[in-house]
Design a protein around this motif. Sequence first.
Motif, PDB file in Angstrom:
ATOM      1  N   ALA A 180     110.040  25.148  78.934  1.00  0.00           N
ATOM      2  CA  ALA A 180     110.490  24.920  80.311  1.00  0.00           C
ATOM      3  C   ALA A 180     110.506  26.204  81.123  1.00  0.00           C
ATOM      4  N   LEU A 181     111.020  27.269  80.564  1.00  0.00           N
ATOM      5  CA  LEU A 181     111.117  28.530  81.287  1.00  0.00           C
ATOM      6  C   LEU A 181     109.732  29.081  81.619  1.00  0.00           C
ATOM      7  N   VAL A 182     108.834  29.029  80.662  1.00  0.00           N
ATOM      8  CA  VAL A 182     107.465  29.489  80.882  1.00  0.00           C
ATOM      9  C   VAL A 182     106.834  28.667  81.998  1.00  0.00           C
ATOM     10  N   GLU A 183     106.988  27.358  81.929  1.00  0.00           N
ATOM     11  CA  GLU A 183     106.400  26.480  82.942  1.00  0.00           C
ATOM     12  C   GLU A 183     106.992  26.749  84.320  1.00  0.00           C
ATOM     13  N   ASP A 184     108.305  26.973  84.387  1.00  0.00           N
ATOM     14  CA  ASP A 184     108.937  27.274  85.680  1.00  0.00           C
ATOM     15  C   ASP A 184     108.351  28.535  86.298  1.00  0.00           C
ATOM     16  N   TYR A 185     108.190  29.575  85.507  1.00  0.00           N
ATOM     17  CA  TYR A 185     107.641  30.832  86.016  1.00  0.00           C
ATOM     18  C   TYR A 185     106.201  30.644  86.488  1.00  0.00           C
ATOM     19  N   VAL A 186     105.394  30.021  85.661  1.00  0.00           N
ATOM     20  CA  VAL A 186     103.979  29.881  85.979  1.00  0.00           C
ATOM     21  C   VAL A 186     103.796  28.988  87.208  1.00  0.00           C
ATOM     22  N   LEU A 234     107.602  38.332  82.474  1.00  0.00           N
ATOM     23  CA  LEU A 234     106.215  38.623  82.827  1.00  0.00           C
ATOM     24  C   LEU A 234     105.484  39.309  81.678  1.00  0.00           C
ATOM     25  N   THR A 235     106.183  40.156  80.951  1.00  0.00           N
ATOM     26  CA  THR A 235     105.591  40.791  79.771  1.00  0.00           C
ATOM     27  C   THR A 235     105.217  39.720  78.751  1.00  0.00           C
ATOM     28  N   GLY A 276      98.850  35.320  77.555  1.00  0.00           N
ATOM     29  CA  GLY A 276      97.588  35.102  78.240  1.00  0.00           C
ATOM     30  C   GLY A 276      97.672  34.182  79.447  1.00  0.00           C
ATOM     31  N   LEU A 277      98.871  34.041  80.017  1.00  0.00           N
ATOM     32  CA  LEU A 277      99.049  33.142  81.161  1.00  0.00           C
ATOM     33  C   LEU A 277      99.001  33.858  82.508  1.00  0.00           C
ATOM     34  N   VAL A 278      99.335  35.148  82.514  1.00  0.00           N
ATOM     35  CA  VAL A 278      99.302  35.927  83.752  1.00  0.00           C
ATOM     36  C   VAL A 278      98.693  37.290  83.482  1.00  0.00           C
ATOM     37  N   SER A 279      98.276  37.929  84.566  1.00  0.00           N
ATOM     38  CA  SER A 279      97.845  39.327  84.486  1.00  0.00           C
ATOM     39  C   SER A 279      98.559  40.072  85.601  1.00  0.00           C
ATOM     40  N   ARG A 280      98.781  41.344  85.372  1.00  0.00           N
ATOM     41  CA  ARG A 280      99.432  42.192  86.382  1.00  0.00           C
ATOM     42  C   ARG A 280      98.563  43.409  86.621  1.00  0.00           C
ATOM     43  N   LYS A 281      98.607  43.853  87.867  1.00  0.00           N
ATOM     44  CA  LYS A 281      97.889  45.075  88.222  1.00  0.00           C
ATOM     45  C   LYS A 281      98.907  46.027  88.830  1.00  0.00           C
ATOM     46  N   PRO A 282      98.814  47.314  88.498  1.00  0.00           N
ATOM     47  CA  PRO A 282      99.761  48.277  89.070  1.00  0.00           C
ATOM     48  C   PRO A 282      99.784  48.212  90.596  1.00  0.00           C
ATOM     49  N   TYR A 283     100.971  48.195  91.140  1.00  0.00           N
ATOM     50  CA  TYR A 283     101.202  48.184  92.591  1.00  0.00           C
ATOM     51  C   TYR A 283     100.665  46.914  93.266  1.00  0.00           C
ATOM     52  N   ARG A 284     100.435  45.889  92.491  1.00  0.00           N
ATOM     53  CA  ARG A 284      99.972  44.606  93.018  1.00  0.00           C
ATOM     54  C   ARG A 284     100.874  43.516  92.452  1.00  0.00           C
ATOM     55  N   GLY A 285     100.620  42.297  92.828  1.00  0.00           N
ATOM     56  CA  GLY A 285     101.413  41.171  92.354  1.00  0.00           C
ATOM     57  C   GLY A 285     100.992  40.695  90.979  1.00  0.00           C
TER      58      GLY A 285
END
Length: 151
Positions: A34-40, A73-74, A80-89
């Motif tokens: 549930a928590l993963v789904e809420d975030y995504v 987010l980590t 493998g559900l999200v990616s992050r870029k420095p200084y971006r969303g």
Amino acid sequence: MASRPKSVPRDEPLPDAEVHSEGFRQTREARRSALVEDYVELIADLIEDGNEARQVDIAARLGVAQPTVAKMLTRLCADGLVSRKPYRGVFLTDAGRKVAEESRDRHQTVEAFLRALGVSAETARIDAEGIEHHVSAETLGAFRKAMAKGL
């Protein structure tokens, strides 16, 4: 001395232990996902709304602290559900988009079903947020079928 409430008699005997435990196993798994789904789903909503999904915005909308979001987010990156870029969303991967779409579809079906039963829009939205994670594909199908028939 207060009297003890009478117990409600069971209509049927307890199911076999293996069958009984399956329901509890499914509930535990639903709580974990549930928590993963809420975030995504929220990340997808923020992106589709034309904004970046930033950690600060996610925290504000979920009502949690930024370090809590950073930790999740980590985990989402590792899954493998999200990616992050420095200084971006935060960005959804293809797998993340799939999870978000499935979660949104369940939410919309549950919310529409509750509304069809006469539940107010606000209550249906709030209740659907919890129910969507625990409802089975079979039950969702029954909801859709009932709505197609006009309840």
